[in-house]
Design a protein around this motif. Structure first.
Motif, PDB file in Angstrom:
ATOM      1  N   GLY A  57      39.888  36.163  26.487  1.00  0.00           N
ATOM      2  CA  GLY A  57      38.786  35.800  27.377  1.00  0.00           C
ATOM      3  C   GLY A  57      38.910  34.409  27.960  1.00  0.00           C
ATOM      4  O   GLY A  57      37.945  33.873  28.506  1.00  0.00           O
ATOM      5  N   ARG A  58      40.087  33.841  27.875  1.00  0.00           N
ATOM      6  CA  ARG A  58      40.323  32.494  28.398  1.00  0.00           C
ATOM      7  C   ARG A  58      40.941  32.616  29.794  1.00  0.00           C
ATOM      8  O   ARG A  58      42.083  32.269  30.028  1.00  0.00           O
ATOM      9  CB  ARG A  58      41.194  31.720  27.417  1.00  0.00           C
ATOM     10  N   THR A  59      40.127  33.113  30.712  1.00  0.00           N
ATOM     11  CA  THR A  59      40.581  33.488  32.045  1.00  0.00           C
ATOM     12  C   THR A  59      41.177  32.316  32.815  1.00  0.00           C
ATOM     13  O   THR A  59      42.228  32.467  33.450  1.00  0.00           O
ATOM     14  CB  THR A  59      39.421  34.127  32.842  1.00  0.00           C
ATOM     15  N   ASN A 119      49.325  40.372  37.389  1.00  0.00           N
ATOM     16  CA  ASN A 119      48.315  39.986  36.402  1.00  0.00           C
ATOM     17  C   ASN A 119      47.381  38.924  36.963  1.00  0.00           C
ATOM     18  O   ASN A 119      46.181  38.937  36.685  1.00  0.00           O
ATOM     19  CB  ASN A 119      48.983  39.533  35.115  1.00  0.00           C
ATOM     20  N   LEU A 120      47.924  38.025  37.751  1.00  0.00           N
ATOM     21  CA  LEU A 120      47.106  37.029  38.428  1.00  0.00           C
ATOM     22  C   LEU A 120      46.099  37.723  39.342  1.00  0.00           C
ATOM     23  O   LEU A 120      44.910  37.379  39.357  1.00  0.00           O
ATOM     24  CB  LEU A 120      48.024  36.105  39.229  1.00  0.00           C
ATOM     25  N   ALA A 121      46.547  38.739  40.058  1.00  0.00           N
ATOM     26  CA  ALA A 121      45.660  39.486  40.954  1.00  0.00           C
ATOM     27  C   ALA A 121      44.541  40.181  40.178  1.00  0.00           C
ATOM     28  O   ALA A 121      43.392  40.194  40.629  1.00  0.00           O
ATOM     29  CB  ALA A 121      46.465  40.509  41.745  1.00  0.00           C
ATOM     30  N   VAL A 122      44.864  40.752  39.026  1.00  0.00           N
ATOM     31  CA  VAL A 122      43.842  41.416  38.219  1.00  0.00           C
ATOM     32  C   VAL A 122      42.779  40.405  37.789  1.00  0.00           C
ATOM     33  O   VAL A 122      41.578  40.696  37.833  1.00  0.00           O
ATOM     34  CB  VAL A 122      44.469  42.121  36.998  1.00  0.00           C
ATOM     35  N   LEU A 123      43.210  39.220  37.409  1.00  0.00           N
ATOM     36  CA  LEU A 123      42.256  38.185  36.999  1.00  0.00           C
ATOM     37  C   LEU A 123      41.395  37.742  38.181  1.00  0.00           C
ATOM     38  O   LEU A 123      40.176  37.577  38.043  1.00  0.00           O
ATOM     39  CB  LEU A 123      42.990  37.004  36.375  1.00  0.00           C
ATOM     40  N   TYR A 124      42.021  37.552  39.338  1.00  0.00           N
ATOM     41  CA  TYR A 124      41.245  37.185  40.536  1.00  0.00           C
ATOM     42  C   TYR A 124      40.243  38.277  40.885  1.00  0.00           C
ATOM     43  O   TYR A 124      39.089  37.996  41.200  1.00  0.00           O
ATOM     44  CB  TYR A 124      42.161  36.949  41.728  1.00  0.00           C
TER      45      TYR A 124
END
Length: 191
Positions: A76-78, A101-106
């Motif tokens: 959970g440390r986005t 993975n960066l896109a999923v977080l964004y």
């Protein structure tokens, strides 16, 4: 959206295993497995400690850095996960998975323009990366939903917009069994 988790790529995984074997250190391959196992066992802090310990001696290892980003995400440390994947994209722009993975977080933060840009970079790095193409479709659908919503706010009487918005919402709605539709799945998944 799907989150790449297991390997950066087949070629990178093969290179990592080959390097481990050539260096006489199956231990290196075990380090990745240990971090993965700790994460699967619900011990993200232990997994992060193990990854950090490994990276102290091999700070440029892309596989462990990627895995560390996954651990940060699971914990959970986005913000830290975004920073980890961004740095990987800078250091290894040829690898598509960190962009994905960066896109999923964004996307999880409703930053769909940033997600789109990251996915386009993933596809540029590997045009055959199906997960990135699927995720890009999801992002375009979310962007379309936002645009249709704005259109309705501006012109509530526009009869053509409401059915389009309803169809997109249906794609991302829970199915009859109560689980999310595959295209909207924001959680980690193997490629």
């Amino acid at each position: 959206m799907k989150f790449a988790r297991k390997n950066l790529s087949k070629s990178l995984a093969l290179a990592a295993v080959s390097a481990a074997l050539l260096a006489g250190g199956i231990a290196r391959a075990d380090e990745y497995g240990d971090v993965n196992q700790l994460l699967r066992n619900g011990k993200p802090q232990d997994a992060l400690n193990k990854a950090d310990q490994y990276l102290a001696g091999k700070p440029k290892d892309p596989q462990m850095r990627f895995l560390r980003g996954v651990v940060l995400t699971e914990a959970g440390r986005t913000g830290e996960a975004i920073a980890a994947f961004q740095k990987l994209t800078e250091d290894y722009p040829e690898l598509p998975e960190p962009y994905n993975n960066l896109a999923v977080l964004y996307a999880g933060q409703a930053q769909f323009d940033k997600a789109r840009a990251a996915l386009e970079m993933a596809i540029r790095a590997n045009p055959g990366y199906a997960t990135a193409h699927e995720n890009l479709g999801d992002v375009y659908a979310k962007l379309a939903s936002q645009a249709y919503g704005r259109a309705l706010r501006l012109d509530a009487g526009n009869a053509a917009v409401q059915p389009k918005l309803a169809r997109i919402r249906e794609v991302f709605a829970p199915d009859s069994r109560g689980s999310a539709a595959p295209a909207a799945s924001p959680g980690p998944a193997s490629r």
